[in-house]
Structures are given as C-alpha cells and as structure tokens.
Design an enzyme around this catalytic site. Structure first.
Site, short mmCIF file in Angstrom:
data_model
loop_
_atom_site.label_atom_id
_atom_site.label_comp_id
_atom_site.label_asym_id
_atom_site.label_seq_id
_atom_site.Cartn_x
_atom_site.Cartn_y
_atom_site.Cartn_z
N ASP A 1 1.02 5.18 -0.11
CA ASP A 1 0.30 6.46 0.03
C ASP A 1 0.99 7.53 -0.81
O ASP A 1 2.18 7.81 -0.58
CB ASP A 1 0.31 6.92 1.49
CG ASP A 1 -0.56 6.05 2.38
OD1 ASP A 1 -1.76 5.96 2.10
OD2 ASP A 1 -0.03 5.46 3.35
N HIS B 1 0.85 -1.19 0.00
CA HIS B 1 0.00 0.00 0.00
C HIS B 1 0.89 1.24 0.00
O HIS B 1 1.60 1.51 0.98
CB HIS B 1 -0.92 0.00 1.22
CG HIS B 1 -1.76 1.24 1.32
ND1 HIS B 1 -2.67 1.60 0.35
CD2 HIS B 1 -1.81 2.22 2.26
CE1 HIS B 1 -3.26 2.73 0.70
NE2 HIS B 1 -2.75 3.13 1.85
N ASP C 1 1.93 -1.04 4.46
CA ASP C 1 2.38 0.21 3.84
C ASP C 1 3.82 0.08 3.33
O ASP C 1 4.72 -0.30 4.09
CB ASP C 1 2.31 1.36 4.85
CG ASP C 1 0.89 1.72 5.22
OD1 ASP C 1 -0.04 1.11 4.65
OD2 ASP C 1 0.70 2.61 6.08
N HIS D 1 -6.53 9.55 0.24
CA HIS D 1 -7.14 9.51 1.56
C HIS D 1 -6.27 10.07 2.68
O HIS D 1 -6.67 10.02 3.86
CB HIS D 1 -7.56 8.06 1.89
CG HIS D 1 -6.46 7.07 1.82
ND1 HIS D 1 -6.23 6.31 0.69
CD2 HIS D 1 -5.50 6.72 2.70
CE1 HIS D 1 -5.18 5.53 0.90
NE2 HIS D 1 -4.72 5.77 2.11
N ASP E 1 -7.62 1.43 2.87
CA ASP E 1 -7.20 2.46 3.82
C ASP E 1 -8.10 3.69 3.94
O ASP E 1 -7.93 4.47 4.86
CB ASP E 1 -5.77 2.92 3.48
CG ASP E 1 -5.04 3.49 4.70
OD1 ASP E 1 -5.44 3.18 5.84
OD2 ASP E 1 -4.07 4.24 4.52
#
Length: 1026
Positions: free
Chosen positions: A177, A175, A426, A569, A289
């Site tokens: 970000d 994941h 993450d 997000h 998430d």
C-alpha cells in the site's frame, strides 16, 4: 423586421390551414348523404375515428405552437443582437430579482437524429449475468457454510482429473500500500525497498521462481536508488517472465471515488514509466484490495490492451452464488456494448481475503499451515492454532496430500482444470528468510506432486499471466477471447460487505475535504497539461522555445504522480491513519501550487499580443494565482484585486472544449468598479458583499460578478477600473435565514439585507422551475418522501457518487451534480440523500487501529438540475442503464472544471498589450470531451518531447429530455471530427491512434486527420503539433 414579418405570416398560414381543414371535416360530416339516409344515426365507429382525428389535430396544433415559440425566441434574440449595447443593461424582473444579460449571441441546439439512437438501446444480446438482476434475486441470507463459513461444502471424486490433469499455478506476490498505517516514504524505507532488493537476488537463485508486482509508484522510487547492475538484472527477470508487472498503474486505485480522468492518468503514468525503464507492457490486471469494483476499470484495462484481470473484494453472498454456479470467471462487458468489443476476461477470487489462509482452498485452518512465514518461532502465527510444518522427506507425502485436497476443492468452483493460487499478503517477503521458507518448502511439495502421475496434478510457481495463458490454451482460445461456455457479465460490484452486515460504504464520504482537494488538483492538472502543451507548441512554431520555461514539465510530472498516488485505495478513500492523511494533503497542496505556476507561465505567453516581449521571471510572475491556501487542510482564500487609479487586468482561462458562458466572480477592494471587455465595451456586473461566514461580511472586500463568454480552451481578458456605472451595476440584495438562532448579522449600506427568523421548521427556496424544502432538523434535501422497501440494511443501500446521481419518473428527472465524491442513496421514492461527512469514534476492526475524528471544514459544490421529458420519450423499465442529457453532461463539466481568474500582477507602465487566446478553430461537437492533451516525456526525464497524447471521450446521452434556452451552442457530428484543422495557428504534423496508454499503435500514421468515435468510447492519439 423582415424576418419577424415572415415568421408571423408563416405561423398564421399554418394556423389557418389547420382550422380550415377541421371546418371541412365537420362540414363533410354534416352534409354526408349516407348519414341522412340512415335517419340521422351516425355510426359510433365513425365518431371514434373523428375524435381520434381531432385529437391528432390538437396535438399537431400544439407542436406547431411550440415550433412558432422557438422561432419567436430566436427572432427576439436576433433582434436584441441587432439593437446593440442597450440590450446588455441589467433589469429587474417582476418578483424583484434581476437579470444581467450576457453578450447577445443566438444559441442553437442541433442534434443529429442518428446520435439519439444510442441511448435507446436494444442493440446486441443481453449478458447472462446482469448484476442488477443478480442482486435483486439473491437472498443475502449468510448461512453458515462450515469450514468455508461464507460458502458451502465442496466435494469431488479423485477420478475427476483422469482425463485432464489439474494444472496449479502458485503466484507469489506482495501487496504494498503506498500509504496506510505508515506514509509512502516510511513504508518504502522500512519494508518495500527490502522486498524489492531481496526479489532481485532470490529470483536469480532458481529460474523456476516467479513474483508478481503491481504498484509502479514504489517500483519507480526504488529504481531511482539502485545501480546499473541491479537494473540490468531486473530487466532480465522481466524479460524471461520471472517477474510480472501486473496492471502497471501508478497505484492499485480505488474504484468508487476516483474520477475516470485520474484513473486513466495514473495508468498512463505507470505504463509510460514501465515502457521507458523496463521495456515492459502489462498484460493482466490485479486488483486484490479495492473495496468493491467498478465496470470503469475493466473498460480502461481493455482499451490499454490488457486481456485479463483479477478482482477480490466482492460481497460474500455474490461470491458464494458465483461459486455455486461456476461463474467466478466471466467476460466482463460494458452495459452499453452491443457486441463484445469491451469484453475482458475476469477472474474473481472466491474466498474471504487475498492472504494465504484464504487462497489455497476453502479451509483457512489448513491453508494457514502452508504459509511458511508462520513457521514456529516467527512473529506471526495461525489463529486456528495449528502451525505450519517445514516440508521434509518424511512428511512431504502427507503434507502434499493435505494441500492437494484444498487445491482440488477450490478447482471444483471453476470451469477449467487450471487453478490459480496466490501466495502472499500485505508487505510480504520483506526478509530474506521468508523468501527461503516459502520457495524451498513449496518447491519440495511441487516436486513430490509432479512425480506422482496417479495424482493427475502439475504444480508450479507462476505469474498471473502464466495462469491466464494456460487457461486460454486449455480452453482452446486466443488470449483475451471468450472460452466456450463461460458467461458474460455486465454491471458493478458495489456495495461490498466482507462479512455479516459489515458494508464498506462509509468510505464513499470519509474525509471529504481531501476528496474535494483531489478534484481541485485534477482540474488544475488537466488545465495545466493543455495550456502547457499549447504554449510549448506555439513557442516552438514561433522560434521562441528557448525563452519558454520547458522545465515546467518536471512540475507536471510531479503533479501527475501526486494525483496518481492519491487514487490509491487507502488515500482518496479516507481510510489511512491521520499522519498518513496529512502526508497526502501536503503532497496535494505542493502539486497544486506547482500547477498554478505552470498555468500562469503558459497563460502569460499565450495572452501576449506581441510574443517577442515575453520574458519569464520566476521571481516576479506576470500573473497572480486565483487563490492561495495557508496549509494543506485550509480552505482556499481568493485573491483580492486592489483597485486604484490605474486599470487592472484579469486573464480568464476556460478549461472546457466548448465556448463557455459563465458568471465569473472576482474579489476587489472597492464596491465602485467598472468592468470592460477586451474591446473596451463596458459590461453589466453585480456587486456583492464578501462573506467570511453565514453572518459576517468581510470589510473592504467585495465580489464583482460578470457574465462573459470565453473561448473554448482559451483565454479571455477583462479590464477593471475604479468608478461607478449605475446603468450597468446592480448591488445584490441578501436574505439571511437565522433558523431560530439569535445571531448578529453584519451589514453594509451598499447592500440591501433582510434578516428573517424562519423558525426551526422547514423552509423553502424556489425559482420558476422548482421549489426545494430544507429540513430544520437534519439539513437533508427533501423532495417527495414516500416509502422505503427494506431488503438489505440501510448501510447497504448507499452507493458512490463521483460525478452525479439522479432520480426520475416517467415525466421528470432530478439530477444532483457534485464536484467531489460522496456517498448517496435514495432511501424513499422521490428522495436523494447525500452524506456530506462522517465521524467514527472507534476503530472498525479492519486494521487501521483508530477512529475517524480528524474532520475538516469542507466546502462542497453541487448543482441541482430538473429536466422534463419530451413527449414520447418516457422511461423504459426494462433498461439496465440510462444516460445523462447533453445539458447534464455540460453542467457537470462546468462544475468540475471552473474558469480560472488570474489577475495581472501590478507593474510599472507601460503594460504589454494583451489579446484573448483562441486555440481552437472551432468548438468540438458537444458530445466530445477533450479529456487531456498530455505532453510526452523526452529521453531526458525532466524535459518534454515534441509529441503529445490527445485523449478524447465521446459521451453517450439521452435525447429524451427537453433542451430549450440552453444558452450555449451545441451540435453533434455522428462521432466524426477533423483534427487536422482543429488547432488554430498550429498544424497536426503527425497523428497515430494508439491504445489508451500509448503502448500499442492501433494503426500506422497517415495523412488523414479525420477520426471517428463510437458513443462512450475513450480514444488516445499520439500527435505532433507545430
């Protein structure tokens, strides 16, 4: 006058007939022979019948009076129109306020009765799971569940799988970000590029390996930096199913604050990129998430032709309830869907997080032992103090049995014997040795499990779509269809708590400055897209495309990606570190300036009377920007038009698909100003002071406000000149409420000003429709506070307000429209509470490592709307959904898409002739919204193709609210629209309905340009204008 007489005679005739009928009824009663024979005793039953008839007659007379009033208003409007210019003069009302009449034009409101049926509901079966009902019935008690703290003990029999093996798909994922602790670029440089580089080499080492990726923004940046050989390898991995691009959006967006325009736009940007570069078409959604889940996302994914999706961050009490009832997998259906056309299969992850300790089964202490990045000697370990062990021949049987126990327990929460086990976290897999540790150790476990028939398990690496395909196959249905016995759900998953009373609701408001800037960028992007598409089409049709700056397409692309990036997000939510927020802000401002350039260039071309005189000069733009910002966290400063002896011109852009009556406000250098229409007709105006604060007037800057009608999606022209027309100019009068403070207030002799010391108590503002009180202590809007029913803590009762919120009773509805996303609640009957900003002095222990202290001065925009219900349209308690009125929809769009005022730059005369631009042959039906007209990319990435995506949304609306004196024309067409004749001066040469993101044609191109849309539906069409 003839019409006036006819109306008067007609109304009088109806009234006379009604009175005469009543007289005959009473006369008949008085002379009834039966009544006299009975000695004058009139039966009670006949009296009640007579009373009912009289009441009905009174009601008919009242309705008749209302109809006559409407006709009378229309006659007065027509009369005013016939009498000409004098009706335009401003006038004072009895209470001292004044009215500036707009250009006189009779308005009409014509709604097809069939279009009113939608909001009444009652179509189709109710879903088994309605989230409003679930939330009302759940105790939210948070009982300790043992090893699965938020759940319960899970038991099973080893013989549960004798008839059908357990099929396990372990899905490696990372994941990433696009901004959180680090900026997007820093994450890419330090971690993401290494993850993707290793992915290419490590997946090629063994065809059994799989990997899942979701964030196209990172992938596109990496793609631009790799060679042709590596690109070919990536295409092979996608083609053979080893690498899956899940969801395929530019980011994994927030679902609480993002507007649906931006959600669709980032999805299109991602899907178009994937199709052009990888030939990939996403099949499954992956949202691990976002902090709560909206039903908008499943709808958009389904319309983009995805068949399945996964969600994670749902309130722990709901997860526990769904686990206990085997409802973690369901068909997610829109509340307004009468059948199953919006259904998408959804998998809800059952445990606390998407990290490895919380994905293999209910016991994180055991699952953590199978996260082989945490092997002893690494930088991270297991908080439960039991480390993983490398898998060897000596321990594989014991370790496999321990892991299989978790798999089996987890599978007991689902209805099928196919199990999904995500393996990631993450920014995982950023070092080659982690790839090796995870893939080698898991493959040894799989090989052992698969070699033991008595265990009745088949385990393997897989992608998300591998899992869904296997589930559909096991349950005997086509991909995306409802498996037998699986429930249907409607509603959303807000508000989210991950543990105890820790509700994630503050982010609905966090960093409101950037939430507001996001909406400003969105409005500019939509306006720029539409104007650019129209300007390119018209320039090509006129043979002038070579003179038009087609290269502006690159600015559009950058802005699309900037807006998309900010839907992440941790971006629009306000949950990133301060330095990351600054990076987002700089990107937003840069794209906003670029979009203003695109709008200016397009408006310049389209507003010229003689297109042959068009000349693009980037160093000397024809138009000025409407406002400027000194830096990314500054409020906009509006452009001041300097007036002198020469006339100044202003081009006005209406980004709405409806003809618009607006009050346009301009800043000028003198209070002595006359404003003229394009035809040279003087217009009524108000002159006001320009305030830099609540008590300070800006010297030598004045605001002139003009009511004007603007064409749908079009451009209007105003001329300003020095001078004073006392008949058509009104100075504003100002009241300043000091609210108990001792402050000096600046004054100007041109504007009457009253300073009122209102004290520190409440004070009220009122008009003819409502009175609003403001609290002296908190500034909260108070309407009618009564009582607050506690079931959940206060913070759990706040919800996202991206566009509007309303409260209503049987007779009235009060709507608060907003131009920026904020948190809202109704803590007491009759009250709406909006959080305008928040400040957090300490970290919230969710990984950010800092509080929230970088508050900015923010300008929020709202509209308050009070509507009255019509007779017979009372609110039904049983409905799980309700809809705004058409007036409410249009009010929201007016607020979120303001008219832009672009002054023509000073230049040497003679000035070129300007002519208003009317792109549409007719206004769209007022329940249709032209969401976008998005020019598509040519083979050359920086240039436009000849095709565009037309995205339309038909809004669902409630007819049960009064619609009088609206001031705009409104008709509906039962969802029908003819696109072939819509664009004035342009032909629709090609029209094809497609999936939402244009990856799938839904029908062959045809000669017919007539379309039909159901209420609430969003539809995309590929078209060519020329």
């Amino acid at each position: 006058m003839k019409l006036k007489k006819q109306v008067t005679v007609c109304g009088a005739a109806v009234f006379c007939v009604a009175v005469f009928s009543l007289y005959l009824m009473l006369d008949r009663v008085q002379h009834d022979p039966i009544r006299h024979q009975n000695g004058g005793n009139f039966p009670r039953s006949q009296i009640s019948v007579l009373q009912n008839r009289i009441e009905q007659l009174e009601q008919l007379l009242e309705e008749n009076h209302e109809i006559i009033s409407h006709i009378k208003e229309s006659v007065l409007e027509l009369t005013a129109n016939a009498e000409g210019p004098p009706a335009l003069l401003p006038y004072y009302t009895a209470n001292g306020s004044w009215v500036v009449p707009p250009e006189p034009r009779p308005s009409f409101f014509s709604i097809s009765p069939q279009d009113c049926q939608f909001a009444l509901g009652g179509r189709g079966q109710k879903p088994e799971l309605q989230m409003l009902t679930v939330s009302e019935e759940l105790p939210f008690d948070n009982v300790d569940g043992g090893v699965w703290k938020q759940g319960f003990d899970i038991s099973y029999s080893p013989h549960d799988w004798d008839a059908e093996d357990l099929q396990v798909f372990v899905v490696p994922h990372s994941h990433n970000d696009p901004g959180w602790i680090k900026t997007f670029d820093k994450y890419y440089t330090e971690q993401t590029q290494h993850i993707l580089n290793s992915m290419v080499s490590k997946l090629q080492e063994d065809p059994r390996r799989r990997f899942l990726w979701a964030e196209v923004s990172f992938f596109a940046k990496w793609w631009d930096n790799i060679n042709a050989q590596k690109r070919a390898a990536v295409r092979r991995l996608v083609g053979n199913g080893q690498l899956e691009m899940a969801t395929g959006g530019w980011v994994m967006p927030d679902e609480a604050n993002s507007h649906y325009f931006a959600l669709i736009d980032q999805l299109i940007e991602g899907h178009q990129w994937l199709e052009k570069n990888l030939g990939a078409t996403p099949r499954s959604g992956w949202a691990v998430d976002p902090f709560g889940h909206s039903p908008t996302m499943p709808y958009l994914l389904r319309r983009a032709n995805l068949t399945s999706m996964l969600i994670q961050r749902v309130h722990y009490a709901i997860k526990k309830h769904f686990s206990a009832t085997h409802s973690l997998e369901f068909m997610w259906r829109q509340t307004w869907d009468p059948d199953s056309s919006t259904d998408i299969f959804c998998h809800m992850m059952p445990f606390y997080s998407y990290d490895v300790p919380h994905t293999c089964g209910p016991d994180p202490k055991i699952c953590c032992q199978f996260d082989f990045k945490r092997l002893p000697g690494g930088r991270i370990n297991c908080p439960w103090k039991v480390p993983p062990r490398a898998i060897t021949e000596a321990n594989v049987a014991e370790r496999a049995a321990l892991l299989l126990d978790q798999y089996r327990k987890k599978s007991r929460l689902f209805r099928s014997n196919v199990l999904l086990v995500p393996l990631g976290d993450d920014f995982r897999y950023d070092k080659p040795h982690e790839w090796d540790a995870q893939f080698f150790n898991y493959q040894r476990l799989f090989d052992f499990l698969n070699s033991q028939p008595a265990l009745h398990v088949q385990a393997q690496f897989g992608t998300l779509s591998d899992y869904f395909d296997a589930l559909y196959k096991r349950t005997g249905v086509e991909p995306g269809a409802r498996p037998p016995g699986f429930p249907v759900l409607s509603g959303d998953f807000f508000s989210y708590a991950d543990r105890e009373d820790h509700y994630w609701t503050g982010y609905y408001t966090s960093r409101p400055f950037y939430k507001s800037l996001d909406r400003t960028l969105e409005a500019h992007l939509r306006g720029a897209e539409i104007l650019y598409s129209l300007a390119v089409a018209h320039s090509r049709r006129s043979g002038l495309a070579s003179q038009y700056p087609l290269s502006n397409f690159a600015l559009l692309t950058e802005a699309r990606r900037t807006l998309g990036l900010f839907q992440h997000h941790d971006a629009i939510t306000g949950t990133a570190k301060e330095a990351v927020v600054v990076d987002y802000g700089v990107r937003l401002l840069r794209s906003l300036v670029s979009l203003k350039q695109v709008i200016i260039n397009a408006a310049h071309y389209l507003v010229l009377g003689d297109k042959e005189t068009y000349h693009f000069d980037p160093e000397a733009p024809f138009l000025q920007m409407d406002d400027t910002r000194l830096n990314h966290d500054a409020l906009p400063e509006r452009t001041v038009i300097q007036l002198d002896s020469s006339p100044r011109y202003v081009v006005l852009f209406n980004p709405l698909e409806q003809e618009r009556l607006s009050v346009v406000s301009l800043l000028v250098s003198s209070p002595r100003v006359c404003v003229f229409s394009e035809e040279g007709q003087p217009l009524a105006v108000q002159i006001s002071a320009h305030w830099s604060s609540a008590t300070d007037m800006v010297p030598d800057v004045y605001q002139v406000s003009v009511p004007i009608r603007l064409p749908a999606l079009g451009l209007g022209v105003l001329r300003l000149q020095l001078g004073l027309d006392r008949h058509r100019t009104l100075p504003s009068s100002v009241r300043v409420y000091l609210h108990g403070r001792q402050l000096a207030v600046s004054r100007h002799e041109a504007f009457p000003l009253r300073v009122i010391d209102s004290g520190t108590g409440d004070f009220a503002l009122s008009n003819r429709y409502m009175q609003v009180w403001f609290s002296g202590l908190s500034g909260l809007l108070k309407v009618q506070p009564r009582r607050y029913l506690k079931k959940l803590p206060l913070q759990a009762n706040f919800y996202p307000m991206p566009v509007m919120a309303y409260i209503q009773d049987a007779q009235n509805r009060l709507t608060l429209h907003t131009a920026q996303a904020l948190g809202v609640s109704s803590l007491h009957d009759g009250q709406l509470e909006v959080i305008l900003d928040r400040r957090l002095m300490q970290d919230d222990n969710r990984g950010l490592g800092q509080g929230l202290k970088d508050n900015k001065k923010t300008c929020n925009h709202f509209r308050l709307q009070l509507e009255r219900r019509t007779l017979g349209s009372e609110v039904s308690e049983g409905h799980s959904t309700s809809y705004p009125s058409l007036l409410s929809h249009l009010t929201s769009m007016h607020l979120n898409a303001p008219a832009l005022a672009l002054p023509v730059a000073r230049r040497q005369p003679p000035a070129p002739a300007l002519r208003s631009f009317h792109p549409l042959a007719f206004s769209l039906p007022c329940d249709f919204h032209l969401l976008n007209l998005r020019t598509l990319q040519a083979e050359e990435e920086t240039l436009p193709s000849a095709e565009a995506a037309l995205i339309l949304h038909r809004k669902g609306f409630d007819c049960g609210l009064e619609a009088k004196n609206l001031g705009f024309n409104c008709t509906t067409s039962q969802g029908k629209l003819s696109l072939g004749s819509l664009f004035h001066g342009l032909d629709v040469g090609f029209l094809q309905p497609t999936s939402l993101t244009l990856l799938y044609p839904l029908a062959s191109p045809s000669n017919s340009t007539d379309i039909y849309l159901e209420p609430m539906e969003v539809a995309t069409f590929r078209l060519r204008l020329g």
